[in-house]
Design an enzyme around this catalytic site. Sequence first.
Site, PDB file in Angstrom:
ATOM      1  N   GLU A   1       0.834  -1.193   0.000  1.00 30.10           N
ATOM      2  CA  GLU A   1       0.000   0.000   0.000  1.00 30.10           C
ATOM      3  C   GLU A   1       0.868   1.241   0.000  1.00 30.10           C
ATOM      4  O   GLU A   1       0.570   2.252  -0.638  1.00 30.10           O
ATOM      5  CB  GLU A   1      -0.919  -0.018   1.232  1.00 30.10           C
ATOM      6  CG  GLU A   1      -1.998   1.049   1.245  1.00 30.10           C
ATOM      7  CD  GLU A   1      -1.622   2.327   2.010  1.00 30.10           C
ATOM      8  OE1 GLU A   1      -2.481   3.202   2.123  1.00 30.10           O
ATOM      9  OE2 GLU A   1      -0.470   2.439   2.494  1.00 30.10           O
TER      10      GLU A   1
ATOM     11  N   GLU B   1      -3.904  -3.991  -7.704  1.00 24.55           N
ATOM     12  CA  GLU B   1      -3.664  -5.114  -8.619  1.00 24.55           C
ATOM     13  C   GLU B   1      -4.739  -6.190  -8.459  1.00 24.55           C
ATOM     14  O   GLU B   1      -5.225  -6.754  -9.434  1.00 24.55           O
ATOM     15  CB  GLU B   1      -2.263  -5.713  -8.419  1.00 24.55           C
ATOM     16  CG  GLU B   1      -1.121  -4.754  -8.735  1.00 24.55           C
ATOM     17  CD  GLU B   1      -1.230  -4.096 -10.099  1.00 24.55           C
ATOM     18  OE1 GLU B   1      -1.272  -4.803 -11.112  1.00 24.55           O
ATOM     19  OE2 GLU B   1      -1.294  -2.847 -10.155  1.00 24.55           O
TER      20      GLU B   1
ATOM     21  N   SER C   1     -25.165  27.100 -16.458  1.00 23.69           N
ATOM     22  CA  SER C   1     -26.276  26.902 -15.537  1.00 23.69           C
ATOM     23  C   SER C   1     -26.171  25.540 -14.867  1.00 23.69           C
ATOM     24  O   SER C   1     -25.736  24.568 -15.498  1.00 23.69           O
ATOM     25  CB  SER C   1     -27.599  26.995 -16.296  1.00 23.69           C
ATOM     26  OG  SER C   1     -28.613  26.388 -15.539  1.00 23.69           O
TER      27      SER C   1
ATOM     28  N   ASP D   1     -30.240  -6.230  -5.828  1.00 19.44           N
ATOM     29  CA  ASP D   1     -29.353  -5.900  -6.951  1.00 19.44           C
ATOM     30  C   ASP D   1     -29.440  -4.414  -7.261  1.00 19.44           C
ATOM     31  O   ASP D   1     -28.426  -3.767  -7.545  1.00 19.44           O
ATOM     32  CB  ASP D   1     -29.724  -6.722  -8.195  1.00 19.44           C
ATOM     33  CG  ASP D   1     -29.111  -8.111  -8.168  1.00 19.44           C
ATOM     34  OD1 ASP D   1     -28.451  -8.439  -7.160  1.00 19.44           O
ATOM     35  OD2 ASP D   1     -29.271  -8.855  -9.139  1.00 19.44           O
TER      36      ASP D   1
ATOM     37  N   HIS E   1     -15.344   7.799 -10.595  1.00 15.21           N
ATOM     38  CA  HIS E   1     -16.543   8.091  -9.807  1.00 15.21           C
ATOM     39  C   HIS E   1     -16.901   9.565  -9.997  1.00 15.21           C
ATOM     40  O   HIS E   1     -16.128  10.447  -9.657  1.00 15.21           O
ATOM     41  CB  HIS E   1     -16.278   7.779  -8.328  1.00 15.21           C
ATOM     42  CG  HIS E   1     -17.518   7.541  -7.531  1.00 15.21           C
ATOM     43  ND1 HIS E   1     -18.528   8.459  -7.410  1.00 15.21           N
ATOM     44  CD2 HIS E   1     -17.910   6.468  -6.805  1.00 15.21           C
ATOM     45  CE1 HIS E   1     -19.487   7.963  -6.632  1.00 15.21           C
ATOM     46  NE2 HIS E   1     -19.139   6.749  -6.264  1.00 15.21           N
TER      47      HIS E   1
END
Lengths: 732, 732
Positions: A406, A415, A610, A648, A671
């Site tokens: 880490e 990985e 906007s 789900d 994200h």
Amino acid sequence: MRTESTLIRWIWWIVVVTALFFSGFIIGWFAKPKNANIEDHKDSKQFLKEFLDEIQTDQIRQHLRKFTRLPHLAGTEQNLKYAEQIKREWQEFGLDSVEMVPYDVLLSYPNKSQPNYISIVDHLGTEVFNSSLAEPVPQGYEDISDIVPPYSAFSAKGQPEGDLVYVNYGRTEDFFQLERTMGINVTGKIVIVRYGKIFRGEERHVSRSKGDHYVLRPSRLLGCWCPGWNLPGGGAQRGNVLNLNGAGDPLTPGYPAKEYTYRFSLEDGVGLPKIPVHPIGFHDAVHLLKNMGGDIPPNNWKGGLNVSYRTGPGFMDDFKSQKVRMNIHTNNQVTRIYNVIGKIRGALEPDRYVILGGHRDAWVFGGIDPMSGAAVVHETVRSAGRLLSKGWRPRRTIIFASWDAEEFGLLGSTEWAEDNAKLLQERAVAYINADSAIEGMYTLRVDCTPSLHTLVYNLTKQVASPEEGEEGVSLYESWHKRDNWTNDRDAPRISKLGSGSDFEAYFIRLGIAAGRARYTKNKKTERYSSYPVYHSVYETFEIVEKFYDPSFKRLRAVAQVRGGLVFLLAESQLLPLDTNEYADSLWKYSQSIAQLAQRNPGEMELYGVSFESLFSAVRNFTFAARQFHERLQTLNRADPLQVRVMNDQLMYLERAFIDPLGLPGRPFYRHVIFAPSSHNKYAGESFPGIYDALFDIANSANPKEAWEEVKRQISVAAFTVHAAAMTLTPPA
Amino acid sequence: MRTESTLIRWIWWIVVVTALFFSGFIIGWFAKPKNANIEDHKDSKQFLKEFLDEIQTDQIRQHLRKFTRLPHLAGTEQNLKYAEQIKREWQEFGLDSVEMVPYDVLLSYPNKSQPNYISIVDHLGTEVFNSSLAEPVPQGYEDISDIVPPYSAFSAKGQPEGDLVYVNYGRTEDFFQLERTMGINVTGKIVIVRYGKIFRGEERHVSRSKGDHYVLRPSRLLGCWCPGWNLPGGGAQRGNVLNLNGAGDPLTPGYPAKEYTYRFSLEDGVGLPKIPVHPIGFHDAVHLLKNMGGDIPPNNWKGGLNVSYRTGPGFMDDFKSQKVRMNIHTNNQVTRIYNVIGKIRGALEPDRYVILGGHRDAWVFGGIDPMSGAAVVHETVRSAGRLLSKGWRPRRTIIFASWDAEEFGLLGSTEWAEDNAKLLQERAVAYINADSAIEGMYTLRVDCTPSLHTLVYNLTKQVASPEEGEEGVSLYESWHKRDNWTNDRDAPRISKLGSGSDFEAYFIRLGIAAGRARYTKNKKTERYSSYPVYHSVYETFEIVEKFYDPSFKRLRAVAQVRGGLVFLLAESQLLPLDTNEYADSLWKYSQSIAQLAQRNPGEMELYGVSFESLFSAVRNFTFAARQFHERLQTLNRADPLQVRVMNDQLMYLERAFIDPLGLPGRPFYRHVIFAPSSHNKYAGESFPGIYDALFDIANSANPKEAWEEVKRQISVAAFTVHAAAMTLTPPA
């Protein structure tokens, strides 16, 4: 009479026979279990209690003691030995499977025969001052070998010599101020910065964005002179200076670093700095700073050292002819690392994964980082194993991970995420991170995705406060009292996830609901980053035992939070994820990013910018979330397919915020709602694409183009939120 | 005696009571339905038969007649009217929901007041020859207005003038031969190419790869002088000349073209050619070619026209001073298009989607392309509606789509895929494409993903041959007899999916198992691309009724194949996808791509290129596929969650071949196993990343670098196949 009596008797007989048959039929009908799928709430509650109760302070103490005796840097023999020990013990604890998963990644070590150091040289080239080669070893560890000296992993090699320039924290804006306001050119200079505010690898951003201006060999010293209560003047912070943006191993971006994997050359690797970098302790920093010449910088550039800060370039008066020379001989090398992966197979939904992962590799002993976290994971595994032996088995599969490397850029976890990306994307319910479990003695700190807020609150009400004198008080109350969410709501504060630990690939690249919890300091009074001995040789078992958590109750509380989250995510029939909380957070974030833009009302008007499309998308999402929540109440829980369909939808909600095209220039940060800004790698930003586009406006030569990018990012965010809303509507 | 008799009586009583209770219990136990999830195979088979039998030739004829009376180009009033009619009729047929889904995409139309044409001009600039402005209208359609003349949609505007150069098919290799071997520079020239081999938009590849050399205004005429039996000399092929590589709307790549969506400027749009392009009929081509000067090209450059082919540049002898001038005034404009989306909600798994989609927009009447396909979809919807009215409801959701603007770059289908990407990624089981249902009169043609092979074979055994004199013969037998898979196996040939129709975004971008079926020509004897009247005004209802399928039995057979695939994918308890077929195909493809590389054994040795990692991955996949297949046999089909878990593995198998990073330079082509090569947009290539890297070796200035790219692509392919194998192993 007789016939009548026979008749009555027959009728009686038929009634009895029918009644008996029916009672048999009815009992048979109901005796048959409708469905193994229906949760027995009482059992589940009881098992949670047993699971939390089984987590013991003594055990955590022992685990921490055992795994902090020797330095165990990633890629070393000792770190492999600890991996093997963890594997063995997890097997003994009763996990269904435990395996070692190796990868061959690029690591970086100092050259043992040519140490790194910084010198001041006189006009003849003679070294008149040399920085220290190692930190003074703490008591009790004098005989330990293999302590790696402070260094900046992945630094370029070189022996550049030049005038010193002081650049405050080395942020984009600091460099701009130095160049544009103070008129100091850093080309060919040795740059010294103070520690804090940004990630230590970020100066590459500057060198990249300025192109040729800095290529000669400017460099940067990471002086650590934070006002900590127990980092000696000879102590310094190790750390990597990569600029990976979630790529994992620099030579195999996007793919797991297996034996057959194609590796880029070092020149084409991701995020490797082109310049030498080195960290120094504050004793050495004073030596370098005290004779600096040049102007006096603004007050907010002044650090805590007892020197009169000056910007340079170079030294003053009698010292003018002296230069600074860096001597950096650090080597990059492809090295084998090992994750340990343990599993408990889910009883009903083996293809749904709840992950508890934290790293094992440490810069030296890792007393806090990461072993306080690893000890907590270890104890969670032990407690889960005890439950298994009593006949419990979770509904879903639980995966425990001890990540490697880490410290070299989240390599082990990334990985493995790359290796298992398809499985994780399709099957992972949540990822709970387990880095350092303690960084202060004040209260709980939780960073997580909004859909986990409610679960965190519910769980912490069932965990006891670890603080002295708070017997019978819940962790929730203790935490709430110390860190209320003031402006936003009357509840304990929960923050956004940032970066800098192993959740990154799971949350920011793959879109798996994620969270982390640890014990922390009082941010109002203790303003240093992290904790004073962070990444130094002084992170020992003793520092936890003597200062941070003598009773080990704080670590137990953290274990109960991390473990409890995993337990409930794996065990609950309906996933404990709250769509309404996500809606509320999106509303808050959309308001605040719009406010940030409103600092330029004139330009917004001029370029037709906007936020209405984003607000409209958030309203749409909020409506879908509320409706979904209502449908959950009327769900037929006895129908396993109906339950699965809604679960789900819950599981894939976080995935809906992933844009496969990535954030601009950062293909592995995908994200759209949460990611670090390009200008600050540690802190989590909401709507990072819009945020960065707004950040760039100030420095852009072409404001129209810069605002076009803002508009594009608003459009991407609005689309993503709309798409997420769609995933919550009835599927057909 | 009496007590004994009482005792016996009591015992007898107890026995009777117990027996009655137990028989009641047992009957009660078994009377309770174990699970609504268990498929009634008899019913399902019966419903399939009814579904196929309901598909009628007369109905298909009527649908085709009704939707080919008027031109209905994308973005026109008439195409919207047809959309509304389809919506209305699908509702009448009984679908659960039907909606119009609009997008605002970039389309391209000729300028009505300034027609496009090509001239020959003399030295005074006078036009001595002009190409025709329109095709002669076929009989019966003389009064129809709004027939768009032949043009190249998205052509750049301009009136370039220059010498003519003939470049064979205009392939990369043709340009290389012209320049390097024949020494002809095409800068500033008007280039004329013959039709075939490659997609009409691909010349941009050349202009892009050669940079400045061609920027002045070389252009390209698409002469269509294929030896078809009924394209008049005045007929020409419309078509777009975009180079989208799956991006959809050129101004909103990656995102749906909604009202709020950010649009790039035309300069930054994807795939828009920078040069004017125009198609001509063979009468006009003869005029342009007959007086050309320059050298005689190699024999394989000669086409079928009665002229002596010469390469130019320019005309010969007396005509030397004449030039060619293009007059192109085509306009790009953002225009609203409409998809029609109809749904049948799945009874047990509403969140699993099977899609049947085909386009509605046509260049003119669309007698073959696409209405022969749309009529088939329409009839499938009608038949499914009839079944619904009899109480049937499929296990999974079925989605029917009438796409718009396919002819302008697959826009309607791609925008909808972008809009619904998250839902599709998580829920789509399969996509069956429904473009033109007939392109010849010989036999069936199927292109599909390997996992659908077995289903296609099983289904076609249940469909009757449409051929005269083959009563009682199955479609499978009829097909097998005409097009055996010779080298590979004794079964009807099934080909790889290429591109050029609406399955692209679903298969190549999203990784949804996909297939297409149509009636085709005999490839051994009929060597022209497509069919002669392709994209001309002569594609009418009559051409189908008189030539291609007078009985409409061929279209019925195609409808039964397309509809039957959808029916079985939606209805079968276990998904009818065959993992072993995928394994076999991977093996075949890995062998052939390795053989392609082996043409350079010396360089492979020199640069250390090996396919062993790919072979090893394919072996691994094959093992996993076989094991998975075996586990399917022992699956407890009464357990709805166990069934769902395995179905999910089957559904996500195709998804496992998607690389989120895309193929090199083509972010929207993400399927590592199947995609068109960069050098031929229509044909499907296996391992396209490796294929393109090998293709580039011949033209690379740096062979080491080119072979490094081959190695990288082999590594990506090996990883992807390994990852796909993982998705088939038990989930925990």
